[in-house]
Enzyme design. Sequence first.
Site, PDB file in Angstrom:
ATOM      1  N   ASP A  84      49.538 -25.479  79.758  1.00 56.32           N
ATOM      2  CA  ASP A  84      48.659 -25.272  78.593  1.00 56.32           C
ATOM      3  C   ASP A  84      49.346 -25.634  77.278  1.00 56.32           C
ATOM      4  O   ASP A  84      48.783 -26.361  76.448  1.00 56.32           O
ATOM      5  CB  ASP A  84      48.208 -23.798  78.502  1.00 56.32           C
ATOM      6  N   GLN A 134      61.531 -30.921  88.453  1.00 54.23           N
ATOM      7  CA  GLN A 134      62.473 -30.462  89.477  1.00 54.23           C
ATOM      8  C   GLN A 134      61.770 -30.073  90.781  1.00 54.23           C
ATOM      9  O   GLN A 134      60.782 -29.345  90.765  1.00 54.23           O
ATOM     10  CB  GLN A 134      63.248 -29.252  88.968  1.00 54.23           C
ATOM     11  N   ARG A 191      67.777 -29.245  85.931  1.00 51.91           N
ATOM     12  CA  ARG A 191      68.201 -27.930  85.463  1.00 51.91           C
ATOM     13  C   ARG A 191      69.069 -27.240  86.509  1.00 51.91           C
ATOM     14  O   ARG A 191      68.767 -27.294  87.700  1.00 51.91           O
ATOM     15  CB  ARG A 191      66.979 -27.060  85.183  1.00 51.91           C
ATOM     16  N   PHE A 251      76.395 -19.642  91.995  1.00 53.50           N
ATOM     17  CA  PHE A 251      75.127 -20.358  91.955  1.00 53.50           C
ATOM     18  C   PHE A 251      75.383 -21.854  91.957  1.00 53.50           C
ATOM     19  O   PHE A 251      76.505 -22.301  91.693  1.00 53.50           O
ATOM     20  CB  PHE A 251      74.346 -19.948  90.702  1.00 53.50           C
ATOM     21  N   HIS A 278      62.654 -27.954  93.983  1.00 54.21           N
ATOM     22  CA  HIS A 278      63.634 -26.944  94.417  1.00 54.21           C
ATOM     23  C   HIS A 278      63.943 -27.171  95.893  1.00 54.21           C
ATOM     24  O   HIS A 278      63.038 -27.406  96.687  1.00 54.21           O
ATOM     25  CB  HIS A 278      63.063 -25.543  94.193  1.00 54.21           C
ATOM     26  N   LEU A 294      59.096 -19.715  97.098  1.00 55.20           N
ATOM     27  CA  LEU A 294      60.484 -19.978  96.753  1.00 55.20           C
ATOM     28  C   LEU A 294      61.437 -19.076  97.528  1.00 55.20           C
ATOM     29  O   LEU A 294      61.222 -17.879  97.650  1.00 55.20           O
ATOM     30  CB  LEU A 294      60.650 -19.718  95.251  1.00 55.20           C
ATOM     31  N   THR A 299      65.250 -18.090  96.994  1.00 58.77           N
ATOM     32  CA  THR A 299      66.185 -18.230  95.873  1.00 58.77           C
ATOM     33  C   THR A 299      67.442 -19.010  96.250  1.00 58.77           C
ATOM     34  O   THR A 299      67.941 -18.938  97.375  1.00 58.77           O
ATOM     35  CB  THR A 299      66.608 -16.859  95.318  1.00 58.77           C
ATOM     36  N   GLU A 300      67.956 -19.736  95.250  1.00 56.28           N
ATOM     37  CA  GLU A 300      69.238 -20.400  95.394  1.00 56.28           C
ATOM     38  C   GLU A 300      70.340 -19.363  95.627  1.00 56.28           C
ATOM     39  O   GLU A 300      71.397 -19.671  96.179  1.00 56.28           O
ATOM     40  CB  GLU A 300      69.522 -21.183  94.113  1.00 56.28           C
ATOM     41  N   ARG A 353      70.514 -29.127  92.181  1.00 60.32           N
ATOM     42  CA  ARG A 353      69.275 -29.067  92.954  1.00 60.32           C
ATOM     43  C   ARG A 353      68.727 -30.450  93.306  1.00 60.32           C
ATOM     44  O   ARG A 353      68.224 -30.658  94.409  1.00 60.32           O
ATOM     45  CB  ARG A 353      68.220 -28.292  92.169  1.00 60.32           C
ATOM     46  N   HIS A 360      58.946 -27.323  91.380  1.00 60.32           N
ATOM     47  CA  HIS A 360      59.474 -26.048  90.896  1.00 60.32           C
ATOM     48  C   HIS A 360      59.541 -25.908  89.385  1.00 60.32           C
ATOM     49  O   HIS A 360      59.262 -24.836  88.857  1.00 60.32           O
ATOM     50  CB  HIS A 360      60.874 -25.853  91.484  1.00 60.32           C
ATOM     51  N   GLY A 395      51.763 -16.973  74.799  1.00 61.20           N
ATOM     52  CA  GLY A 395      52.482 -16.856  76.066  1.00 61.20           C
ATOM     53  C   GLY A 395      53.421 -15.671  75.981  1.00 61.20           C
ATOM     54  O   GLY A 395      54.120 -15.489  74.981  1.00 61.20           O
ATOM     55  N   ALA A 396      53.442 -14.852  77.032  1.00 60.79           N
ATOM     56  CA  ALA A 396      54.230 -13.614  76.976  1.00 60.79           C
ATOM     57  C   ALA A 396      55.118 -13.473  78.198  1.00 60.79           C
ATOM     58  O   ALA A 396      55.272 -12.403  78.763  1.00 60.79           O
ATOM     59  CB  ALA A 396      53.318 -12.406  76.817  1.00 60.79           C
ATOM     60  N   GLY A 397      55.717 -14.591  78.602  1.00 57.24           N
ATOM     61  CA  GLY A 397      56.804 -14.495  79.579  1.00 57.24           C
ATOM     62  C   GLY A 397      58.082 -14.175  78.823  1.00 57.24           C
ATOM     63  O   GLY A 397      58.049 -13.636  77.714  1.00 57.24           O
ATOM     64  N   SER A 449      67.454 -21.291  83.545  1.00 59.22           N
ATOM     65  CA  SER A 449      66.122 -21.276  82.934  1.00 59.22           C
ATOM     66  C   SER A 449      65.886 -19.963  82.201  1.00 59.22           C
ATOM     67  O   SER A 449      65.344 -19.942  81.095  1.00 59.22           O
ATOM     68  CB  SER A 449      65.028 -21.504  83.975  1.00 59.22           C
ATOM     69  N   ALA A 457      60.315 -16.145  77.290  1.00 60.87           N
ATOM     70  CA  ALA A 457      60.494 -16.831  76.007  1.00 60.87           C
ATOM     71  C   ALA A 457      59.601 -16.194  74.946  1.00 60.87           C
ATOM     72  O   ALA A 457      60.050 -15.906  73.831  1.00 60.87           O
ATOM     73  CB  ALA A 457      60.186 -18.318  76.157  1.00 60.87           C
ATOM     74  N   GLY A 458      58.338 -15.974  75.299  1.00 60.61           N
ATOM     75  CA  GLY A 458      57.389 -15.435  74.335  1.00 60.61           C
ATOM     76  C   GLY A 458      57.745 -14.025  73.894  1.00 60.61           C
ATOM     77  O   GLY A 458      57.724 -13.697  72.704  1.00 60.61           O
TER      78      GLY A 458
END
Lengths: 562, 413
Positions: free
Chosen positions: A210, A229, A375, A113, A231, A241, A243-244, A275, A340, A10-12, A380, A14-15
Amino acid sequence: MPSHDVLVIGAGLAGQRAALAAAEEGVSVGIISKVHPVRSHSNAAQGGINAALNPGDSWESHAFDTIKGSDYLGDQDAVEIMTREAPEEILHLEHLGVTFHRNEEGKLGTRAFGGASAARTYYVADITGQAIMHVLYEQLMKYSEQIARYEEWFCSSLALDENGECCGVVTRNVADGQMELFTAKSVILCNGGNGQVWRPTTNALICTGDGIAMAYRAGAKLMDMEMIQYHPTTLAGKGFLITEGARGEGAHLLNANGERFMEKYAPNKMELASRDVVSRAEQTEINEGRGFPDGTVALDITVVPKKRVHEALREIVLVGRDFAGVDITREPIHIKPGNHYTMGGVKTDVDGRTDIPGLYSAGETACVSVHGGNRLGANSLLDTLIFGKRSGRDAAARAKRIDYSRPSKQVLEDEENLIADIVGREKGSGRRISEIKLELGQTMDGKVAVFRDEAGIQEALEIVRRLKVEAKTAYIDDHGSVFNQDLIAAIELGYMLDNAECTCVAALERKESRGAQYRTDYPERNDEEWLKHIDLERTDDGPELSYSEVTITQWEPQERTY
Amino acid sequence: MAEYTIKVRRFQPESGEGPYWEEFNVDLDPSLSVLDGLLQAKDKEDGSLAVRCSCRAAICGSCGMKINGQSGLGCKTQIGEAQEQANKMKGATGVTAAEASSPIGAQAPEAQDAVRATGQVEAGPGTTAVTTATEAPIVIEPMGNMPVIKDLITDMESTHWTKIRRVTPWLLPHGEPPEREYIVEPESMIDITQSMACIQCGACVSSCLSMEADPDFIGPAALAKAYRFVGDPRDAETAERLHDLAEDPHGIYDCTHCFSCIDACPKGVAPMDQIMRLRRRAGEEGIEDPNSGHDHEIAFVKIIEKKGTLDESLLLQESFAPGFKGKLKPNRRAIREMIGSIPTAIRGIKTGKMRSLHKLIPGVHPKLPDQDDVKAIYRHAEEHNEELNLYIRGEEGDDAQPDGAAAEEVTNG
């Protein structure tokens, strides 16, 4: 057989963060993603990233807001780590080149926020996730000698050695269908949440759970899977979406009578309550007949100065115009709660370690848990980066300590046989994959959403189990090797069904209302019996339940009002 | 709900066949997207129809494609609008977009043959679509300037991403970072946020006419990315970057100002504007433009300001040797350039492209009568001399709102 000390799946955000952190430790790193990294769903995080960096703000305040937001289900040791390390991470990103919004002095500026007691959200217009992720990808390109990128490679299962430690991954090169068994000393699962299990959802088509399913199948524990969650501001039908940040900039929520209904539900924080609170308020208005005929309420952004909207909410102007035909600077836009975010996931400690030695997880795939039952907005991105970094470091440290152990080729053969079976199914032998997905998504959105009860969840669980059987004979049209998206969709469907089953089982089990889990048959929070995590482990008869304690350091549970 | 016929240019690499057209009938709300239409065809009719897609909301940049010949995102184009456009194209020219669109010869020569051999439509198995007389099919093709891998999936790695990596796409700051954040002008961050809004979808690359002529052109996406660093006050290698991009024969001066990339970009990045910013910065850096493009631009503006129309006889000399009304102050390079232009001029005369020969004598070309209108246009342009950046400016017709939102810059604890 490609091998890397640390293999990130995974390459978002975190990755990519995990890969960069591991590479900094001097080990060899591979990063695998089923889509090109910049297509990852972290892109969609619009509003910003929280950190107590302003003078006068404190990590304790940020931690308390997060814990209160979690409805006291978040583990406080993990929350402390995340909020303490947040300021340094923001500065790190700024130094790498993220184009954060500045105030008039040229310093980092913030916006307000939801659920936060101070304006501590750092942002790049309303493309914060995209802006950070593209900068991290710049760094991946910069360090291409230390970090090998496998872009458009799909992972289908984890490989364990004879000691039960994770030592590799079975993958498929999407471009040509070639199957490979990658070996690694540490594997980090960062492949996002499971939003596609619901329909509609704000999540991208790739968010099929996954990593959660792969870890579960390999025997790792999952946690808090009932916490999904919704949203408060998504476009009806399409799930896009808003945005908040819109509410952060001052936008109002109105029912069909033009009433600012949040006065009734959260008189202090109004639209900027947590939320789960806002989503329930909206759903109540809609259910009690004060919504619009299309099952929505309205978000009024016209109260925000126009220049500010164009500067800070530009993406939302485009979303309104292109996907709803509404000029949000001139008229309110119809919205409703929509699926969400996956608060639950693969159970990890604060260094990303799962129950399986050598297997790590971070980001939406993982459940540390910092988000608990709900959350907070703009937490996030922070979660992905802090725990991505920490798991990257720990995974590298492990890799330095141990030698490679060779996974058995059997796992590769099993996977190849499974794929041959799917590809070989005759047209008409069962249902279409897309039909099963649709039924799953509608079932979950209908019965395991903002308001839940035992009968509904039970019904959903039975449908999911029927769909699991039907998925075994579902056929596909594409029998080729090159970009066989049909085949990948069939494997993803299996992942989604495992995710759905776990969510239903956990939601049935938790007989109280906390955070995103609102049971109309148990409408109160019950700390005496349910201030605990629900853990799930795979058996042949479905998920097996157990419980684990919530870590409390300095914030005792209180009544939660906004 | 409405019915649409989408006509997709397909290519199945493992079939041994060349590309072919296939029509699908889909049924969806006009406000839904072309991508929704494709996904319906994929879900219900043919799962082998290959298209990259993920977010469905114009954020991930996966679904770049050509719709009725225009490059863009499938998810951002409403199918109802695409239908209107297809009808308009048919109405205007009598041919459908498919007939008008040229096969992507450069990367798929076999495409031409297949299309020619089969006429226009080779109906695949399961095709039920019949195009009615009034509704033209919505024509969908893979992006241009890239090799096609399968159906709408192109090889972006060998083209787009290779070009992105060409511009050293990471920040190169000076020495150690400060203890806190870099202090920079707020406007500078907003300025480069326009480039950061790029989602790397490749639509601009697909539409780039310069790249069609010169496949080595660094191109709109990569140059917009380059501006993200050149415009970033934290980057310490601005001069090196500008020299690199200016001295590359396929660099910033290879853009022909055609505006295609601005039209194609789904995110308002306006890549051509970023290229022009790079040129301006290069000029400020004292880098000589080998095409005299900057002088040419200034000459153009100046002549029209004076005459209300373009006096081509003046344009040449003005571009090479600025000094209005024939007062030539040519330097050596200008003379060389002008002599070098003579064969082109002769060819122009021979082919009839340069008519009214007497107008070639400087100063003979008449002024346009209504000079006041021209002056008004110039005044308006001067007064609105802000850059085309929606992050700074908002949109046309916005009220001035000097105050930021109340929520901004709160620092309470």
